[in-house]
Design a protein around this motif. Structure first.
Motif, PDB file in Angstrom:
ATOM      1  N   ILE A   1       0.725  -1.264   0.120  1.00 17.91           N
ATOM      2  CA  ILE A   1      -0.038  -0.064   0.116  1.00 17.91           C
ATOM      3  C   ILE A   1       0.903   1.330   0.154  1.00 17.91           C
ATOM      4  O   ILE A   1       1.659   1.456   0.799  1.00 17.91           O
ATOM      5  CB  ILE A   1      -1.010  -0.084   1.125  1.00 17.91           C
ATOM      6  N   ASP A   2       0.729   2.059  -1.038  1.00 19.74           N
ATOM      7  CA  ASP A   2       1.163   3.441  -1.116  1.00 19.74           C
ATOM      8  C   ASP A   2       0.886   4.487   0.076  1.00 19.74           C
ATOM      9  O   ASP A   2      -0.113   4.397   0.629  1.00 19.74           O
ATOM     10  CB  ASP A   2       1.097   4.148  -2.427  1.00 19.74           C
ATOM     11  N   THR A   3       1.633   5.517   0.239  1.00 25.72           N
ATOM     12  CA  THR A   3       1.352   6.429   1.331  1.00 25.72           C
ATOM     13  C   THR A   3       0.057   7.014   0.998  1.00 25.72           C
ATOM     14  O   THR A   3      -0.297   7.614   2.046  1.00 25.72           O
ATOM     15  CB  THR A   3       2.415   7.496   1.098  1.00 25.72           C
ATOM     16  N   ASP A   4      -0.417   7.066   0.099  1.00 21.08           N
ATOM     17  CA  ASP A   4      -1.979   7.733  -0.113  1.00 21.08           C
ATOM     18  C   ASP A   4      -3.358   6.673   0.105  1.00 21.08           C
ATOM     19  O   ASP A   4      -4.318   6.876  -0.267  1.00 21.08           O
ATOM     20  CB  ASP A   4      -2.089   8.378  -1.498  1.00 21.08           C
ATOM     21  N   GLY A   5      -2.852   5.332   0.276  1.00 21.53           N
ATOM     22  CA  GLY A   5      -3.726   4.323   0.510  1.00 21.53           C
ATOM     23  C   GLY A   5      -4.031   3.556  -0.772  1.00 21.53           C
ATOM     24  O   GLY A   5      -5.099   2.682  -0.963  1.00 21.53           O
ATOM     25  N   THR A   6      -3.432   3.817  -1.814  1.00 17.39           N
ATOM     26  CA  THR A   6      -3.467   3.123  -3.061  1.00 17.39           C
ATOM     27  C   THR A   6      -2.830   1.788  -2.993  1.00 17.39           C
ATOM     28  O   THR A   6      -1.579   1.651  -2.630  1.00 17.39           O
ATOM     29  CB  THR A   6      -2.805   3.866  -4.401  1.00 17.39           C
ATOM     30  N   VAL A   7      -3.578   0.668  -3.534  1.00 17.93           N
ATOM     31  CA  VAL A   7      -2.833  -0.616  -3.172  1.00 17.93           C
ATOM     32  C   VAL A   7      -2.055  -0.749  -4.544  1.00 17.93           C
ATOM     33  O   VAL A   7      -2.618  -0.607  -5.507  1.00 17.93           O
ATOM     34  CB  VAL A   7      -4.075  -1.576  -3.374  1.00 17.93           C
ATOM     35  N   LYS A   8      -0.924  -1.199  -4.306  1.00 19.84           N
ATOM     36  CA  LYS A   8       0.049  -1.441  -5.226  1.00 19.84           C
ATOM     37  C   LYS A   8       0.021  -2.865  -5.772  1.00 19.84           C
ATOM     38  O   LYS A   8       0.363  -3.198  -7.224  1.00 19.84           O
ATOM     39  CB  LYS A   8       1.338  -0.916  -5.056  1.00 19.84           C
ATOM     40  N   ALA A   9      -0.181  -3.856  -4.921  1.00 20.89           N
ATOM     41  CA  ALA A   9      -0.149  -5.120  -5.182  1.00 20.89           C
ATOM     42  C   ALA A   9      -0.868  -5.811  -4.214  1.00 20.89           C
ATOM     43  O   ALA A   9      -0.634  -5.524  -3.046  1.00 20.89           O
ATOM     44  CB  ALA A   9       1.207  -5.702  -5.385  1.00 20.89           C
ATOM     45  N   VAL A  10      -1.328  -7.290  -4.306  1.00 17.92           N
ATOM     46  CA  VAL A  10      -1.910  -8.041  -3.245  1.00 17.92           C
ATOM     47  C   VAL A  10      -1.341  -9.493  -3.696  1.00 17.92           C
ATOM     48  O   VAL A  10      -1.484 -10.003  -4.787  1.00 17.92           O
ATOM     49  CB  VAL A  10      -3.408  -7.969  -3.544  1.00 17.92           C
ATOM     50  N   ILE A  11      -0.947 -10.231  -2.610  1.00 20.97           N
ATOM     51  CA  ILE A  11      -0.735 -11.396  -2.703  1.00 20.97           C
ATOM     52  C   ILE A  11      -1.762 -12.280  -1.946  1.00 20.97           C
ATOM     53  O   ILE A  11      -1.809 -12.216  -0.542  1.00 20.97           O
ATOM     54  CB  ILE A  11       0.612 -12.080  -2.267  1.00 20.97           C
ATOM     55  N   GLU A  12      -2.838 -12.992  -2.708  1.00 19.10           N
ATOM     56  CA  GLU A  12      -3.887 -13.458  -1.862  1.00 19.10           C
ATOM     57  C   GLU A  12      -3.632 -14.721  -1.052  1.00 19.10           C
ATOM     58  O   GLU A  12      -4.338 -14.911  -0.081  1.00 19.10           O
ATOM     59  CB  GLU A  12      -5.093 -13.754  -3.103  1.00 19.10           C
ATOM     60  N   LYS A  13      -2.847 -15.569  -1.662  1.00 21.38           N
ATOM     61  CA  LYS A  13      -2.404 -16.953  -0.948  1.00 21.38           C
ATOM     62  C   LYS A  13      -0.928 -16.991  -0.588  1.00 21.38           C
ATOM     63  O   LYS A  13      -0.173 -17.053  -1.478  1.00 21.38           O
ATOM     64  CB  LYS A  13      -3.034 -18.054  -1.512  1.00 21.38           C
ATOM     65  N   ILE A  14      -0.645 -16.573   0.637  1.00 23.60           N
ATOM     66  CA  ILE A  14       0.857 -16.461   0.807  1.00 23.60           C
ATOM     67  C   ILE A  14       1.353 -17.975   1.362  1.00 23.60           C
ATOM     68  O   ILE A  14       0.717 -18.870   1.612  1.00 23.60           O
ATOM     69  CB  ILE A  14       1.165 -15.599   1.986  1.00 23.60           C
ATOM     70  N   ASP A  15       2.680 -17.982   1.009  1.00 22.67           N
ATOM     71  CA  ASP A  15       3.613 -19.155   1.188  1.00 22.67           C
ATOM     72  C   ASP A  15       4.118 -18.748   2.768  1.00 22.67           C
ATOM     73  O   ASP A  15       5.201 -18.166   2.778  1.00 22.67           O
ATOM     74  CB  ASP A  15       4.579 -19.339   0.235  1.00 22.67           C
ATOM     75  N   THR A  16       3.651 -19.499   3.617  1.00 20.28           N
ATOM     76  CA  THR A  16       4.174 -19.224   5.079  1.00 20.28           C
ATOM     77  C   THR A  16       5.481 -19.354   5.565  1.00 20.28           C
ATOM     78  O   THR A  16       6.293 -18.398   5.947  1.00 20.28           O
ATOM     79  CB  THR A  16       3.424 -19.964   6.168  1.00 20.28           C
ATOM     80  N   ALA A  17       6.198 -20.344   4.762  1.00 21.24           N
ATOM     81  CA  ALA A  17       7.707 -20.705   5.152  1.00 21.24           C
ATOM     82  C   ALA A  17       8.560 -19.742   4.575  1.00 21.24           C
ATOM     83  O   ALA A  17       9.626 -19.294   4.836  1.00 21.24           O
ATOM     84  CB  ALA A  17       7.880 -22.173   4.814  1.00 21.24           C
TER      85      ALA A  17
END
Length: 159
Positions: free
Chosen positions: A128-144
Motif C-alpha cells: 500500500i502506497d502512502t495515499d492508500g493506493t493498493v500497489k499489489a496483493v498476494i492473496e495466498k501466501i507461502d508461510t515458510a
C-alpha cells in the motif's frame, strides 16, 4: 478483495506494538512511506509462526527497499509484545480484533473450524502506497517463504 490500483479507506483505528510500546493509531499514521501489511491469524500457531519467523529474519530488507513492514492479526498488543520477544520481531505488530483492515480491503472471507462457520480476514499480503493506493496483493501466501515472496514482489514493483 481489493485490487491493485484501488484506494482503500485509511482512517480506521488500530492498536500497535512498535517494539517499545503499545499505541493506538489511525492506519493512515503508518503510511509515512509505502507499507507491506502481512495478515496472519493468531500468535503462537504453526503457520503463523513460520510466516513471522520468515519476516523477522529478513525485516531489515524491507526498510532497505523503502517499505514499512506491518504484521496484523486479531491478537492483543500484550500478546504481540510476548510474541515479538519470542521470535525477535522488530517490525510493527498490529492488533485488529474488529477486522477494520479486512473491511477496508474487502478481504473478510468465510471460514470453517470445528464445524462452525464464521467470517475472518484472508491470510494475504498487501502493498500500500502512502495515499492508500493498493500497489499489489498476494492473496495466498507461502508461510515458510513469506519474506522472499514479498521481497520479490517489491522488486517487481520497483523495476
Amino acid at each position: 478483495m481489493v485490487k491493485p490500483g484501488e484506494k482503500i479507506e485509511t482512517s480506521f483505528p488500530l492498536k500497535i506494538w512498535d517494539g517499545k510500546e503499545e499505541k493506538e493509531v489511525q492506519f493512515a499514521d503508518l503510511l509515512d512511506r509505502p507499507v507491506v501489511v502481512s495478515v496472519y491469524m493468531k500468535n503462537n500457531t504453526s503457520g503463523c509462526d513460520r510466516q513471522n519467523t520468515s519476516l523477522a529474519e529478513h525485516a531489515s530488507a524491507f526498510a532497505d527497499h523503502g517499505y514499512n513492514l506491518i504484521a496484523l492479526s486479531k491478537d492483543t498488543c500484550g500478546s504481540h509484545k510476548k510474541y515479538a520477544d519470542k521470535l525477535g520481531i522488530e517490525y510493527i505488530l498490529a492488533s485488529d480484533p474488529d477486522h477494520n483492515f479486512a473491511k477496508a480491503t474487502d478481504s473478510l472471507v468465510e471460514k470453517k473450524m470445528y464445524g462452525k462457520t464464521f467470517h475472518g480476514p484472508s491470510r494475504s499480503a498487501y502493498f500500500i502506497d502512502t495515499d492508500g493506493t493498493v500497489k499489489a496483493v498476494i492473496e495466498k501466501i507461502d508461510t515458510a517463504n513469506h519474506a522472499a515472496e514479498l521481497l520479490e514482489k517489491i522488486k517487481e514493483l520497483t523495476s
